[in-house]
Design an enzyme around this catalytic site. Sequence first.
Site, PDB file in Angstrom:
ATOM      1  N   SER A 138       0.575  -1.141  -0.124  1.00 42.41           N
ATOM      2  CA  SER A 138       0.046  -0.186  -0.119  1.00 42.41           C
ATOM      3  C   SER A 138       0.807   1.198   0.092  1.00 42.41           C
ATOM      4  CB  SER A 138      -0.966  -0.086   1.333  1.00 42.41           C
ATOM      5  OG  SER A 138      -1.499   1.336   1.537  1.00 42.41           O
ATOM      6  N   TYR A 154      -1.617  -0.105  10.040  1.00 44.49           N
ATOM      7  CA  TYR A 154      -1.951  -0.733   8.709  1.00 44.49           C
ATOM      8  C   TYR A 154      -0.798  -0.886   7.961  1.00 44.49           C
ATOM      9  CZ  TYR A 154      -3.600  -1.190   3.985  1.00 44.49           C
ATOM     10  OH  TYR A 154      -3.828  -1.630   2.557  1.00 44.49           O
ATOM     11  N   LYS A 173       2.147  -3.459   6.621  1.00 41.35           N
ATOM     12  CA  LYS A 173       2.582  -3.645   5.114  1.00 41.35           C
ATOM     13  C   LYS A 173       4.124  -3.517   4.866  1.00 41.35           C
ATOM     14  CE  LYS A 173      -1.488  -4.611   3.153  1.00 41.35           C
ATOM     15  NZ  LYS A 173      -1.608  -6.064   2.926  1.00 41.35           N
TER      16      LYS A 173
HETATM   17  N1  UFG Z   1     -13.753  10.808   1.890  1.00 37.03           N
HETATM   18  C1  UFG Z   1     -14.581  11.684   2.212  1.00 37.03           C
HETATM   19  N2  UFG Z   1     -15.695  11.170   2.516  1.00 37.03           N
HETATM   20  C2  UFG Z   1     -15.998   9.645   2.808  1.00 37.03           C
HETATM   21  C3  UFG Z   1     -14.711   8.957   2.386  1.00 37.03           C
HETATM   22  C4  UFG Z   1     -13.547   9.420   1.910  1.00 37.03           C
HETATM   23  O1  UFG Z   1     -14.247  13.157   2.340  1.00 37.03           O
HETATM   24  O2  UFG Z   1     -17.091   9.103   2.706  1.00 37.03           O
HETATM   25  C5  UFG Z   1     -12.282  11.428   1.627  1.00 37.03           C
HETATM   26  C6  UFG Z   1     -11.257  11.232   2.650  1.00 37.03           C
HETATM   27  O3  UFG Z   1     -11.145  11.914   3.646  1.00 37.03           O
HETATM   28  C7  UFG Z   1      -9.817  11.319   1.618  1.00 37.03           C
HETATM   29  C8  UFG Z   1     -10.448  10.898   0.290  1.00 37.03           C
HETATM   30  O4  UFG Z   1     -11.865  10.926   0.457  1.00 37.03           O
HETATM   31  O5  UFG Z   1      -9.636  12.438   1.712  1.00 37.03           O
HETATM   32  C9  UFG Z   1     -10.134   9.365   0.029  1.00 37.03           C
HETATM   33  O6  UFG Z   1     -10.629   8.613   1.088  1.00 37.03           O
HETATM   34  P1  UFG Z   1     -10.808   6.704   1.013  1.00 37.03           P
HETATM   35  O7  UFG Z   1     -11.201   6.451   2.363  1.00 37.03           O
HETATM   36  O8  UFG Z   1     -11.340   6.417  -0.347  1.00 37.03           O
HETATM   37  O9  UFG Z   1      -9.195   6.476   0.698  1.00 37.03           O
HETATM   38  P2  UFG Z   1      -7.960   6.838   1.710  1.00 37.03           P
HETATM   39  O10 UFG Z   1      -6.831   7.792   0.866  1.00 37.03           O
HETATM   40  O11 UFG Z   1      -8.230   7.165   2.929  1.00 37.03           O
HETATM   41  O12 UFG Z   1      -7.224   5.140   1.729  1.00 37.03           O
HETATM   42  C10 UFG Z   1      -6.764   4.794   0.715  1.00 37.03           C
HETATM   43  C11 UFG Z   1      -6.927   3.172   0.749  1.00 37.03           C
HETATM   44  C12 UFG Z   1      -6.191   2.592   2.075  1.00 37.03           C
HETATM   45  C13 UFG Z   1      -4.855   2.983   2.040  1.00 37.03           C
HETATM   46  C14 UFG Z   1      -4.652   4.560   1.887  1.00 37.03           C
HETATM   47  C15 UFG Z   1      -3.023   4.553   1.632  1.00 37.03           C
HETATM   48  O13 UFG Z   1      -8.346   2.776   0.686  1.00 37.03           O
HETATM   49  O14 UFG Z   1      -6.517   1.187   1.916  1.00 37.03           O
HETATM   50  O15 UFG Z   1      -5.171   4.672   0.735  1.00 37.03           O
HETATM   51  O16 UFG Z   1      -2.863   5.977   1.956  1.00 37.03           O
HETATM   52  F1  UFG Z   1      -4.200   2.569   3.266  1.00 37.03           F
END
Ligand code: UFG
Length: 334
Positions: free
Chosen positions: A123, A147, A151
């Site tokens: 990741s 997490y 990894k």
């Molecule tokens: N977000 C929202 N509302 C939501 C969901 C997400 O505003 O309901 C925002 C988050 O704050 C973030 C962006 O959308 O800014 C992306 O969020 P995600 O949860 O879709 O993905 P992440 O970037 O948090 O996480 C991803 C993978 C993880 C991994 C990570 C590595 O899903 O498994 O990248 O940095 F660990």
Amino acid sequence: MVLVTGGAGYIGSHVALALIDSGLRVLIFDNLETGHRETVDTLMRVKPGAAEFLLGDLRNPADVAQIFKKYKIKAVMHFASNICVEESVQNPTKYYNNNLIGSLNLVDGMIKNGVKAIVFSSSAAVYGQQKYSPMDEKHPQNPVNPYGHSKLIFEEILRRYDELCGLGSVCLRYFNVIGADKAGRIGEWHEPETHLVPNLLTASETGGLFQLYGNDYDTVDGTCVRDYINVEDLADAHMSALNYLMDGGASDSFNLGSAAGHSVGQILAACEKVTGNGVNVEIQGRRSGDPAILVADNRKAKDILKWTPKRSLEDSIDTAHRWSRRLASEIRRR
Ligand code: UFG
């Protein structure tokens, strides 16, 4: 036969589908804690005899022994793990236990049975806060949650196993994976769902509120910027990684991203365009641990694995949308 651990989950199932489509036989191994039996059944129907399923848990050495006793495994694609960043902060033991002990049992089984190739689902979380953008594989690695740390540790363990036992490994560091099988057979299905695109699509279909975490970042529109990569492009990269290892390629780690950054606001607009519905947005405070910008430098995967992402953002959202409707109207109701 190729072993796919976590093959009932989102990314594992799309890779299993690509393996089956390429004519390989696949053993899906999953404990079905977060993966779905429905997904396994779909994969088994794709091509009769191409896929088999073994229910088991990598944390149980007897289950791992069963794999190698019953099946002739040529290579391993390892996806089985817990993936929620926030949960890993609240319950680190669960993450170290499942993501490390389970993985160690798997590698032990491989070594004992002479299996010498593994593609590992890593990741972008191995990097932690970004020091520069886009991030290449040499970017400092300081994971900010258990997490990402789990990894990173397993990547390091795999490198040692290569030196000590000749185990070839490719670690693939995913950025933000989106989209679904274009034929609509499988797609993203987390319970509960925390990811951006499925949450936006659900809000646009149901008229419910979409919670946007933070609009005061130092970015193009104040919302977080991420690198969104199509799940079928990701599956293509796994096929390339497997071929690379089978051709004697050296153990290595690669970023898998599109190399383009999109803000939450831009993804929201793209979802509205694809669905034709507006989304009701509620602005929330920042989600803890969210970096402002994460974008991949993907040149190493392009150069060495000969992989190029092909699907557009719109295609990814379109396939995710079709899957999301099917999940809500048909699959979850069974
Ligand atoms: N977000 C929202 N509302 C939501 C969901 C997400 O505003 O309901 C925002 C988050 O704050 C973030 C962006 O959308 O800014 C992306 O969020 P995600 O949860 O879709 O993905 P992440 O970037 O948090 O996480 C991803 C993978 C993880 C991994 C990570 C590595 O899903 O498994 O990248 O940095 F660990």
